[in-house]
Write an enzyme that holds these catalytic residues in place. Structure first.
Site, short mmCIF file in Angstrom:
data_model
loop_
_atom_site.label_atom_id
_atom_site.label_comp_id
_atom_site.label_asym_id
_atom_site.label_seq_id
_atom_site.Cartn_x
_atom_site.Cartn_y
_atom_site.Cartn_z
N ASP A 1 0.87 -1.19 0.00
CA ASP A 1 0.00 0.00 0.00
C ASP A 1 0.91 1.23 0.00
O ASP A 1 2.12 1.14 0.18
CB ASP A 1 -0.91 0.00 1.24
CG ASP A 1 -1.84 1.21 1.29
OD1 ASP A 1 -2.51 1.49 0.28
OD2 ASP A 1 -1.89 1.90 2.33
N SER A 2 0.26 2.40 -0.15
CA SER A 2 1.03 3.64 -0.12
C SER A 2 1.51 3.98 1.29
O SER A 2 2.48 4.69 1.46
CB SER A 2 0.15 4.79 -0.62
OG SER A 2 -1.02 4.87 0.17
N TYR B 1 -1.17 8.22 -2.68
CA TYR B 1 -1.25 7.92 -4.10
C TYR B 1 -2.51 8.54 -4.72
O TYR B 1 -2.59 8.74 -5.93
CB TYR B 1 -1.37 6.39 -4.31
CG TYR B 1 -0.10 5.59 -4.17
CD1 TYR B 1 1.13 6.17 -3.83
CD2 TYR B 1 -0.12 4.21 -4.38
CE1 TYR B 1 2.28 5.39 -3.70
CE2 TYR B 1 1.02 3.43 -4.27
CZ TYR B 1 2.21 4.03 -3.92
OH TYR B 1 3.34 3.25 -3.81
N GLY B 2 -3.50 8.78 -3.88
CA GLY B 2 -4.85 9.10 -4.36
C GLY B 2 -4.99 10.41 -5.11
O GLY B 2 -6.02 10.64 -5.75
N CYS C 1 -4.41 -1.61 -1.95
CA CYS C 1 -4.61 -0.18 -2.16
C CYS C 1 -5.61 -0.06 -3.31
O CYS C 1 -5.35 -0.56 -4.41
CB CYS C 1 -3.27 0.45 -2.54
SG CYS C 1 -3.40 2.16 -3.08
N ASN C 2 -6.74 0.56 -3.03
CA ASN C 2 -7.76 0.70 -4.08
C ASN C 2 -7.25 1.55 -5.24
O ASN C 2 -7.53 1.27 -6.41
CB ASN C 2 -9.01 1.35 -3.50
CG ASN C 2 -9.79 0.40 -2.63
OD1 ASN C 2 -10.67 -0.29 -3.10
ND2 ASN C 2 -9.47 0.35 -1.35
N THR C 3 -6.51 2.60 -4.92
CA THR C 3 -6.02 3.50 -5.96
C THR C 3 -5.11 2.74 -6.93
O THR C 3 -5.29 2.80 -8.15
CB THR C 3 -5.25 4.67 -5.32
OG1 THR C 3 -6.04 5.23 -4.27
CG2 THR C 3 -4.90 5.73 -6.33
N GLU D 1 -2.83 9.08 8.16
CA GLU D 1 -1.37 8.92 8.22
C GLU D 1 -0.78 9.82 9.31
O GLU D 1 0.29 9.54 9.84
CB GLU D 1 -0.73 9.25 6.85
CG GLU D 1 -1.04 8.24 5.76
CD GLU D 1 -0.23 6.95 5.84
OE1 GLU D 1 0.88 6.97 6.40
OE2 GLU D 1 -0.72 5.91 5.36
N CYS E 1 -11.27 2.67 0.00
CA CYS E 1 -9.86 3.00 0.26
C CYS E 1 -9.48 2.21 1.50
O CYS E 1 -10.25 2.20 2.48
CB CYS E 1 -9.68 4.50 0.51
SG CYS E 1 -8.03 4.94 1.12
N THR E 2 -8.35 1.53 1.46
CA THR E 2 -8.01 0.64 2.59
C THR E 2 -7.63 1.41 3.85
O THR E 2 -7.51 0.80 4.92
CB THR E 2 -6.88 -0.34 2.20
OG1 THR E 2 -5.78 0.42 1.65
CG2 THR E 2 -7.36 -1.36 1.20
N HIS E 3 -7.44 2.71 3.75
CA HIS E 3 -7.22 3.50 4.97
C HIS E 3 -8.53 3.68 5.76
O HIS E 3 -8.51 3.78 6.98
CB HIS E 3 -6.70 4.90 4.62
CG HIS E 3 -5.22 4.97 4.31
ND1 HIS E 3 -4.68 4.47 3.16
CD2 HIS E 3 -4.20 5.51 5.01
CE1 HIS E 3 -3.38 4.70 3.15
NE2 HIS E 3 -3.05 5.33 4.28
N1 DGL Z 1 -5.05 3.04 0.88
C1 DGL Z 1 -5.01 3.42 -0.47
C2 DGL Z 1 -6.29 3.17 -1.21
O1 DGL Z 1 -6.92 2.18 -0.88
C3 DGL Z 1 -4.19 4.61 -0.82
C4 DGL Z 1 -4.64 5.95 -0.46
C5 DGL Z 1 -3.65 7.02 -0.88
O2 DGL Z 1 -2.45 6.79 -0.80
O3 DGL Z 1 -4.12 8.09 -1.30
O4 DGL Z 1 -6.68 3.85 -2.12
#
Ligand code: DGL
Length: 309
Positions: A19-20, A51-52, A82-84, A165, A198-200
Site C-alpha cells: 500500500d502507499s 497515491y490518491g 490499495c484501491n487506488t 497517516e 480505500c483501505t485507509h
Molecule cells: N489506501 C489506499 C487506497 O486504498 C491509498 C490511499 C492514498 O495513498 O491516497 O486507495
C-alpha cells in the site's frame, strides 16, 4: 484467475501486501484473523503517500518499482492492498509480472456491495474513495458488471488519508468534521450500501457506520480483499497448516513463532509508521526496515495483451 500451486511456490513463502502507507494494514489485520499461520511481508510506500491525488502513470511506476523489489522474496501471493493502485494499475502489472499471482481490492469490494444490496432492482450504492479511484470509475464498472441496474454514487474524500497517516484518533474533532463533510452529501441520498473504497478508511469504520445509520450496509473493501486472498490460497492448496478455521488465537508478535510473522518494509523511516501500526494492529511490532527503491532495476518488458480473463 485462480492461483496455481507449483513446486516453486512453497507453502511457507510469505504473502506480500503493499500500500502507499498504513492503509494496507487493514488488509493485514483481516488476513491475520483469517490465516494466523501465514507469514506476511508488508510494504508501505511511506515516502510517496498519498497515491490518491496522483496520476495513473505515476502510481503505476511506483507500484511497478515495489513489485520488482518484492519479486526476489518469492511471495506465494501478492496483494495490492490499495484501491487506488488496484484501480489504476492492476491489469498492466499482472501482465508485467506473470511469475506472480497478484490480486487487488476493488473486485472483492464491488462483489460484496452487489450482494449486500439484496433483492432491490435498482439499489443505491455509495462509494467513498480517493480522487484517483473515483476519477477512473473502477468501482462503477465493477459494481455494474454484477448489478447492471444498480445506481452508483461516488464521492472522493481526499483529506482522510493524510489525516489517518498523521495518526489522528477517531474521536478527534477534525476527523469527525471531515467525515461529516464527506458523508453528508451521500447520506442525503439514503444509499442502501456504502463501500469504503480505500483501505485507509476502515480505521474510521465505526464512526462512518454511525453516521450512515443502520439502514446502510457498510462494506469494508480491506476485509473483503482478505477473504478473497484466503479463498484463493485455500483453493490452490497453498495454505500453511493451521491457517484454516478463522484465527481464534492469531498471534501477532512480528517475530515469528507459532503464529505467522509480520515484517514491514517502508520507503521513509518515519517513527509514525510503527506507532500507527502498533495502535492499529494492537500488538507490539518489530521496527520496519527502510528500503531504498532508487537502485531498483526496471521489470522485464510487458507481455502482449491477452483477450479476456
Ligand atoms: N489506501 C489506499 C487506497 O486504498 C491509498 C490511499 C492514498 O495513498 O491516497 O486507495
Amino acid at each position: 484467475m485462480s492461483l496455481q500451486s507449483s513446486p516453486s511456490t512453497p507453502l511457507t513463502a510469505p504473502i506480500a501486501v503493499l500500500d502507499s502507507g498504513v492503509g494496507g494494514l487493514t488488509v493485514v489485520k483481516a488476513l491475520r484473523t483469517l490465516l494466523p499461520a501465514e507469514d506476511i511481508l508488508y510494504f508501505g510506500d511511506t515516502a510517496r503517500v498519498p497515491y490518491g491525488n496522483k496520476s495513473e502513470p505515476t502510481v503505476t511506476a511506483f507500484v511497478r518499482q515495489i513489485i520488482s523489489y518484492l519479486v526476489p522474496r518469492q511471495p506465494k501471493h501478492l496483494v495490492i492492498a490499495c484501491n487506488t493502485a488496484t484501480a489504476l494499475a492492476l491489469p498492466i502489472l499482472k501482465r508485467e509480472f506473470p511469475q506472480l499471482t497478484i490480486t487487488g481490492v476493488v473486485d472483492p469490494g464491488a462483489r460484496a456491495a452487489a450482494q449486500a444490496a439484496g433483492s432491490k432492482l435498482t439499489p443505491l450504492i455509495g462509494v467513498i474513495a480517493t480522487e484517483a479511484t473515483v476519477r477512473c470509475g473502477a468501482y462503477n464498472r465493477a459494481i455494474h458488471r454484477r448489478r447492471s441496474k444498480a445506481r452508483v454514487i461516488q464521492r472522493a474524500a481526499p483529506l482522510l488519508v493524510p489525516i489517518i497517516e498523521e495518526g489522528r484518533e477517531e474521536s478527534d474533532l477534525l476527523v469527525q468534521l471531515a467525515l461529516q463533510q464527506y458523508l453528508e452529501p451521500l447520506i442525503a441520498h439514503q444509499p442502501d450500501v456504502l463501500v469504503l473504497g480505500c483501505t485507509h478508511y476502515p480505521i474510521f469504520k465505526r464512526s462512518i457506520a454511525e453516521l450512515m445509520g443502520p439502514a446502510c450496509r457498510v462494506i469494508d473493501s480491506a476485509e473483503q480483499c482478505a477473504q478473497d486472498v484466503a479463498r484463493r490460497l485455500r483453493e490452490a492448496g497453498l495454505l500453511r497448516t493451521g491457517s484454516l478455521g478463522a484465527g481464534l488465537a492469531a498471534r501477532f508478535t512480528g517475530l515469528g513463532g507459532a503464529g505467522g510473522s509480520l515484517q514491514c518494509l517502508v520507503t521513509d523511516d518515519s517513527p509514525r509508521f510503527q506507532m500507527l501500526a502498533e495502535r492499529f494492529l494492537e500488538v507490539p511490532m518489530a521496527a520496519p526496515t527502510l528500503v531504498d527503491l532508487s537502485q531498483q532495476s526496471p521489470p522485464p518488458a510487458p507481455l502482449p495483451l491477452r483477450q479476456a480473463g
